[in-house]
Design an enzyme around this catalytic site. Structure first.
Site, PDB file in Angstrom:
ATOM      1  CG  LEU A  66      -2.088  -0.930   1.286  1.00  0.00           C
ATOM      2  CD1 LEU A  66      -2.883  -0.714   2.569  1.00  0.00           C
ATOM      3  CD2 LEU A  66      -3.000  -0.772   0.075  1.00  0.00           C
ATOM      4  CG  ASP A  67       1.666   5.472  -2.288  1.00  0.00           C
ATOM      5  OD1 ASP A  67       2.805   5.205  -2.671  1.00  0.00           O
ATOM      6  OD2 ASP A  67       1.238   6.640  -2.178  1.00  0.00           O
ATOM      7  CG  PHE A  68       3.993   7.717   2.704  1.00  0.00           C
ATOM      8  CD1 PHE A  68       4.505   7.415   3.957  1.00  0.00           C
ATOM      9  CD2 PHE A  68       3.663   9.026   2.429  1.00  0.00           C
ATOM     10  CE1 PHE A  68       4.677   8.399   4.920  1.00  0.00           C
ATOM     11  CE2 PHE A  68       3.825  10.025   3.374  1.00  0.00           C
ATOM     12  CZ  PHE A  68       4.342   9.713   4.627  1.00  0.00           C
TER      13      PHE A  68
END
Length: 292
Positions: A66-68
């Site tokens: 999952l992206d930051f």
């Protein structure tokens, strides 16, 4: 809107082989940088020190990315064998993911299928971004598909926005962010794909709401609570409901279950042993399953 801390890791699912947590927005999954004091990996070690695997660099095996800036359901394998079972599901594309997002503008069509191929942006100053095929400097674009359902239309701090359910049927880096932005509906608070102009919201409004991983020993199926509700964020004011989230998810889950049934009745063909080159390709595909 509570900031992330070592203590507020929300657990969604636990078994002897897997954990699923609700990742906080603006927290990295892991980091090799000494100054990154707060990551999901550190939260896990703090909460479950007895489950950390000393044979891994980070202590835990993350099954996907999952992206930051993205919150929501994140699956963690607790041993090598379990990680292999999850990897098989991603490789065979039996995993179902659905995201909630607030996007800028009023999406006119209630249902859309987006099939823009996505590649790496090689233009100076933009190499941290992805882009769609046909864009100047777009390198090695690969086919992608995102299904979009409109849930509600309304206002965010007085500006028109639409709440949507996004289902990535492929898993390219920043896929949802790029698809929405390219169509003229950038995700609220997406600093990167607004070219550093959308800075007022406290977070990017993208949330991994639903995750289904049908391993051969257990079905992992979770929903991470919807953060985009007026009682949680008064800046979001829905004015029109097109489709209830529960109805949208009934449709999404039904398709996933139907797909599982088809896989079960289909006679598996004889398969030769996977080559190292094929395995490397699969690992590369898995590494790109960012889903945002």
């Amino acid at each position: 809107m509570e900031p992330g801390s070592m203590e507020n890791l929300r657990l969604l699912y636990q078994s002897p082989d897997f954990l699923v947590v609700d990742k906080h927005w603006d927290i990295r999954i892991d980091s090799k940088m000494w100054y990154e004091k707060l990551t999901v990996q550190r939260q896990l070690k703090h909460r479950f020190p007895e489950l950390a695997d000393p044979d891994t660099y980070y202590g835990f095996r993350f099954c996907h990315q999952l992206d930051f800036s993205t919150s929501g359901a994140l699956c963690v394998a607790l041993n090598k064998e379990a990680a292999g079972r999850a990897y098989k599901c991603f490789k065979e594309r039996t995993v179902t993911k659905a995201y909630l997002a607030l996007v800028r503008g009023i999406v006119a069509e209630n249902r859309m299928t987006i099939t823009l191929a996505i590649g790496k942006n090689t233009q100076d100053g933009l190499t941290h971004m992805m882009c769609v095929e046909g864009t100047e400097g777009c390198e090695n674009p690969k086919p992608c598909q995102t299904d979009l359902l409109v849930l509600q239309r309304g206002l965010y701090k007085g500006d028109p926005v639409t709440k949507v359910l996004l289902q990535p049927l492929t898993g390219r880096t920043h896929q949802l962010r790029v698809h929405c932005s390219t169509l003229g509906y950038p995700i609220v608070g997406d600093f990167t794909y607004s070219f550093k102009t959308d800075t007022e919201p406290y977070r990017m409004m993208l949330h991994a709401y639903y995750l289904r991983i049908p391993t051969d020993r257990e079905l992992i199926e979770v929903m991470a609570p919807d953060p985009f509700q007026p009682e949680l964020d008064p800046s979001w004011v829905p004015t029109e409901t097109i489709l209830c989230l529960s109805d949208a998810m009934t449709e999404t889950v039904s398709k996933a279950v139907e797909s599982d049934c088809k896989e079960e009745v289909r006679k598996p063909p004889e398969r030769r042993k996977e080559t190292e080159q094929e395995r490397a390709v699969c690992k590369q595909w898995l590494s790109e399953w960012a889903g945002e």
